[in-house]
Design a protein around this motif. Sequence first.
Motif, PDB file in Angstrom:
ATOM      1  N   ALA A  26     -42.255 -50.176 -25.089  1.00 36.60           N
ATOM      2  CA  ALA A  26     -42.318 -51.588 -25.456  1.00 36.60           C
ATOM      3  C   ALA A  26     -42.313 -52.475 -24.220  1.00 36.60           C
ATOM      4  O   ALA A  26     -41.480 -52.303 -23.321  1.00 36.60           O
ATOM      5  N   THR A  27     -43.248 -53.409 -24.172  1.00 35.27           N
ATOM      6  CA  THR A  27     -43.271 -54.462 -23.163  1.00 35.27           C
ATOM      7  C   THR A  27     -43.040 -55.779 -23.880  1.00 35.27           C
ATOM      8  O   THR A  27     -43.776 -56.120 -24.815  1.00 35.27           O
ATOM      9  N   VAL A  28     -42.024 -56.507 -23.460  1.00 41.62           N
ATOM     10  CA  VAL A  28     -41.597 -57.712 -24.155  1.00 41.62           C
ATOM     11  C   VAL A  28     -41.676 -58.903 -23.215  1.00 41.62           C
ATOM     12  O   VAL A  28     -41.340 -58.789 -22.034  1.00 41.62           O
ATOM     13  N   VAL A  29     -42.125 -60.049 -23.715  1.00 38.92           N
ATOM     14  CA  VAL A  29     -41.888 -61.318 -23.039  1.00 38.92           C
ATOM     15  C   VAL A  29     -41.003 -62.176 -23.931  1.00 38.92           C
ATOM     16  O   VAL A  29     -41.053 -62.063 -25.160  1.00 38.92           O
ATOM     17  N   LEU A  30     -40.191 -62.991 -23.311  1.00 36.27           N
ATOM     18  CA  LEU A  30     -39.252 -63.816 -24.060  1.00 36.27           C
ATOM     19  C   LEU A  30     -39.944 -65.033 -24.667  1.00 36.27           C
ATOM     20  O   LEU A  30     -40.805 -65.654 -24.045  1.00 36.27           O
ATOM     21  N   GLY A  31     -39.533 -65.363 -25.891  1.00 40.33           N
ATOM     22  CA  GLY A  31     -39.974 -66.578 -26.551  1.00 40.33           C
ATOM     23  C   GLY A  31     -38.832 -67.571 -26.654  1.00 40.33           C
ATOM     24  O   GLY A  31     -37.694 -67.290 -26.267  1.00 40.33           O
ATOM     25  N   ASN A  32     -39.114 -68.754 -27.185  1.00 39.25           N
ATOM     26  CA  ASN A  32     -38.097 -69.794 -27.275  1.00 39.25           C
ATOM     27  C   ASN A  32     -36.937 -69.386 -28.172  1.00 39.25           C
ATOM     28  O   ASN A  32     -35.777 -69.736 -27.907  1.00 39.25           O
ATOM     29  N   HIS A  33     -37.190 -68.622 -29.234  1.00 38.45           N
ATOM     30  CA  HIS A  33     -36.091 -68.191 -30.098  1.00 38.45           C
ATOM     31  C   HIS A  33     -35.219 -67.153 -29.402  1.00 38.45           C
ATOM     32  O   HIS A  33     -33.994 -67.132 -29.600  1.00 38.45           O
ATOM     33  N   ASP A  34     -35.815 -66.303 -28.604  1.00 34.60           N
ATOM     34  CA  ASP A  34     -35.044 -65.321 -27.846  1.00 34.60           C
ATOM     35  C   ASP A  34     -34.149 -66.024 -26.835  1.00 34.60           C
ATOM     36  O   ASP A  34     -32.972 -65.666 -26.663  1.00 34.60           O
ATOM     37  N   LEU A  35     -34.685 -67.027 -26.160  1.00 39.47           N
ATOM     38  CA  LEU A  35     -33.890 -67.790 -25.200  1.00 39.47           C
ATOM     39  C   LEU A  35     -32.795 -68.588 -25.894  1.00 39.47           C
ATOM     40  O   LEU A  35     -31.698 -68.766 -25.344  1.00 39.47           O
ATOM     41  N   HIS A  36     -33.089 -69.062 -27.083  1.00 42.46           N
ATOM     42  CA  HIS A  36     -32.070 -69.776 -27.864  1.00 42.46           C
ATOM     43  C   HIS A  36     -30.880 -68.855 -28.156  1.00 42.46           C
ATOM     44  O   HIS A  36     -29.721 -69.256 -28.009  1.00 42.46           O
ATOM     45  N   LEU A  37     -31.161 -67.627 -28.547  1.00 39.00           N
ATOM     46  CA  LEU A  37     -30.085 -66.661 -28.761  1.00 39.00           C
ATOM     47  C   LEU A  37     -29.262 -66.476 -27.488  1.00 39.00           C
ATOM     48  O   LEU A  37     -28.021 -66.480 -27.526  1.00 39.00           O
ATOM     49  N   LEU A  38     -29.934 -66.294 -26.358  1.00 40.40           N
ATOM     50  CA  LEU A  38     -29.222 -66.084 -25.102  1.00 40.40           C
ATOM     51  C   LEU A  38     -28.346 -67.289 -24.759  1.00 40.40           C
ATOM     52  O   LEU A  38     -27.204 -67.123 -24.309  1.00 40.40           O
ATOM     53  N   ALA A  39     -28.865 -68.494 -24.971  1.00 42.59           N
ATOM     54  CA  ALA A  39     -28.084 -69.686 -24.660  1.00 42.59           C
ATOM     55  C   ALA A  39     -26.838 -69.765 -25.539  1.00 42.59           C
ATOM     56  O   ALA A  39     -25.727 -70.033 -25.054  1.00 42.59           O
ATOM     57  N   VAL A  40     -27.010 -69.542 -26.839  1.00 45.84           N
ATOM     58  CA  VAL A  40     -25.866 -69.596 -27.758  1.00 45.84           C
ATOM     59  C   VAL A  40     -24.846 -68.517 -27.407  1.00 45.84           C
ATOM     60  O   VAL A  40     -23.633 -68.754 -27.413  1.00 45.84           O
ATOM     61  N   ALA A  41     -25.326 -67.339 -27.061  1.00 45.66           N
ATOM     62  CA  ALA A  41     -24.434 -66.237 -26.706  1.00 45.66           C
ATOM     63  C   ALA A  41     -23.618 -66.555 -25.458  1.00 45.66           C
ATOM     64  O   ALA A  41     -22.517 -66.020 -25.272  1.00 45.66           O
ATOM     65  N   HIS A  42     -24.155 -67.420 -24.604  1.00 38.98           N
ATOM     66  CA  HIS A  42     -23.437 -67.816 -23.391  1.00 38.98           C
ATOM     67  C   HIS A  42     -22.684 -69.132 -23.560  1.00 38.98           C
ATOM     68  O   HIS A  42     -22.238 -69.732 -22.576  1.00 38.98           O
ATOM     69  N   GLY A  43     -22.537 -69.583 -24.798  1.00 40.45           N
ATOM     70  CA  GLY A  43     -21.720 -70.754 -25.073  1.00 40.45           C
ATOM     71  C   GLY A  43     -22.435 -72.076 -24.995  1.00 40.45           C
ATOM     72  O   GLY A  43     -21.796 -73.130 -24.941  1.00 40.45           O
ATOM     73  N   HIS A  44     -23.767 -72.049 -25.007  1.00 40.06           N
ATOM     74  CA  HIS A  44     -24.542 -73.283 -24.911  1.00 40.06           C
ATOM     75  C   HIS A  44     -25.519 -73.363 -26.083  1.00 40.06           C
ATOM     76  O   HIS A  44     -26.044 -72.366 -26.555  1.00 40.06           O
ATOM     77  N   GLY A  45     -25.782 -74.582 -26.535  1.00 37.47           N
ATOM     78  CA  GLY A  45     -26.608 -74.722 -27.722  1.00 37.47           C
ATOM     79  C   GLY A  45     -25.793 -74.401 -28.964  1.00 37.47           C
ATOM     80  O   GLY A  45     -24.690 -73.854 -28.897  1.00 37.47           O
ATOM     81  N   GLN A  46     -26.339 -74.745 -30.100  1.00 36.17           N
ATOM     82  CA  GLN A  46     -25.663 -74.514 -31.376  1.00 36.17           C
ATOM     83  C   GLN A  46     -26.609 -73.840 -32.349  1.00 36.17           C
ATOM     84  O   GLN A  46     -27.817 -74.091 -32.334  1.00 36.17           O
ATOM     85  N   LEU A  47     -26.055 -72.985 -33.207  1.00 28.73           N
ATOM     86  CA  LEU A  47     -26.862 -72.377 -34.249  1.00 28.73           C
ATOM     87  C   LEU A  47     -27.347 -73.446 -35.215  1.00 28.73           C
ATOM     88  O   LEU A  47     -26.597 -74.337 -35.607  1.00 28.73           O
ATOM     89  N   LYS A  48     -28.607 -73.338 -35.601  1.00 24.82           N
ATOM     90  CA  LYS A  48     -29.181 -74.264 -36.563  1.00 24.82           C
ATOM     91  C   LYS A  48     -29.064 -73.689 -37.971  1.00 24.82           C
ATOM     92  O   LYS A  48     -28.827 -72.497 -38.153  1.00 24.82           O
ATOM     93  N   ARG A  49     -29.263 -74.544 -38.950  1.00 21.26           N
ATOM     94  CA  ARG A  49     -29.048 -74.135 -40.340  1.00 21.26           C
ATOM     95  C   ARG A  49     -29.910 -72.944 -40.733  1.00 21.26           C
ATOM     96  O   ARG A  49     -29.466 -72.060 -41.467  1.00 21.26           O
ATOM     97  N   LYS A  50     -31.147 -72.880 -40.237  1.00 20.58           N
ATOM     98  CA  LYS A  50     -32.058 -71.808 -40.621  1.00 20.58           C
ATOM     99  C   LYS A  50     -32.023 -70.609 -39.674  1.00 20.58           C
ATOM    100  O   LYS A  50     -32.758 -69.642 -39.878  1.00 20.58           O
ATOM    101  N   ASP A  51     -31.174 -70.647 -38.652  1.00 20.33           N
ATOM    102  CA  ASP A  51     -31.080 -69.523 -37.730  1.00 20.33           C
ATOM    103  C   ASP A  51     -30.510 -68.289 -38.421  1.00 20.33           C
ATOM    104  O   ASP A  51     -29.644 -68.396 -39.308  1.00 20.33           O
ATOM    105  N   THR A  52     -30.987 -67.129 -38.013  1.00 16.08           N
ATOM    106  CA  THR A  52     -30.459 -65.859 -38.525  1.00 16.08           C
ATOM    107  C   THR A  52     -29.972 -65.020 -37.343  1.00 16.08           C
ATOM    108  O   THR A  52     -30.328 -63.850 -37.198  1.00 16.08           O
ATOM    109  N   LEU A  53     -29.164 -65.645 -36.502  1.00 15.36           N
ATOM    110  CA  LEU A  53     -28.693 -65.007 -35.280  1.00 15.36           C
ATOM    111  C   LEU A  53     -27.232 -64.578 -35.345  1.00 15.36           C
ATOM    112  O   LEU A  53     -26.771 -63.845 -34.460  1.00 15.36           O
TER     113      LEU A  53
END
Length: 275
Positions: free
Chosen positions: A59-86
Amino acid sequence: MATYVIGDLQGCLPQLIQLLEQINYHPEQDNLWFAGDLINRGPASLETLRFIKSLGNNATVVLGNHDLHLLAVAHGHGQLKRKDTLAEILTASDRDDLIHWLRQQPLCHYDSQLNAVMTHAGIPPCWDLDKTLALAKEVEDTLKSDSANDFFAAMYGNTPDTWQDNLTGTDRLRTITNYLTRMRFCDSASKLDLKSKEGVGTASEGYAPWFNYPTQVPEHCHIVFGHWAAIEGITQQARIHALDTGCVWGGSLTALRLEDRQRFSTPCTINRKNS
């Protein structure tokens, strides 16, 4: 042996399994490229992330905005949105391993033998291939470093909206990230419109889809990207291939075989409305 580029999964693991069966995927022979947004909004984000990680070098992967959103939330930044499934990822027993693995993934992948370059959202008209790879690496190196937390704290935002070589610090990294993971419309100077998200004909005055402008990527090189479900996989450009066909919104999941540009799709039964 074949290489297949697959559009946005967004947690639609059953459809991915169906698509792999359709293309008769052989791990010993074939390679899979994923154009970002592996997770979020779909019903199986955790299992999808685990599955892609388990593919290893296949598998070769590039990051998308949703992947980066997960990383930000996991590091204490940003907030989960109502429709997020993270949430299932953030509370998983292997959360740390998954987050670490995701941080190692690039924003741009180029294969000179296949004459193809992949990012999540595309390549702006103002960048050539070498510049795209170099700027993507700036963000990639930051994600892997001790500075990642500072990056995630400043990642969200729509400005600066135009590339300038003299940008520095978090403004520079945010702008690179927005071009590679969020871009849809821009003007002739590559100024971004990050608010418009619908189809090609909905551009604000003075703006157009980024792929409607002449690209500085070499003529022999094909560009593959995801991100823009509203255009339904159509760019009208012979060597620019859109692969997000809206699986998570009830559309389909699409793969492009790079060797002959043949497309394969499997329908999705998820019934959701885009937002």
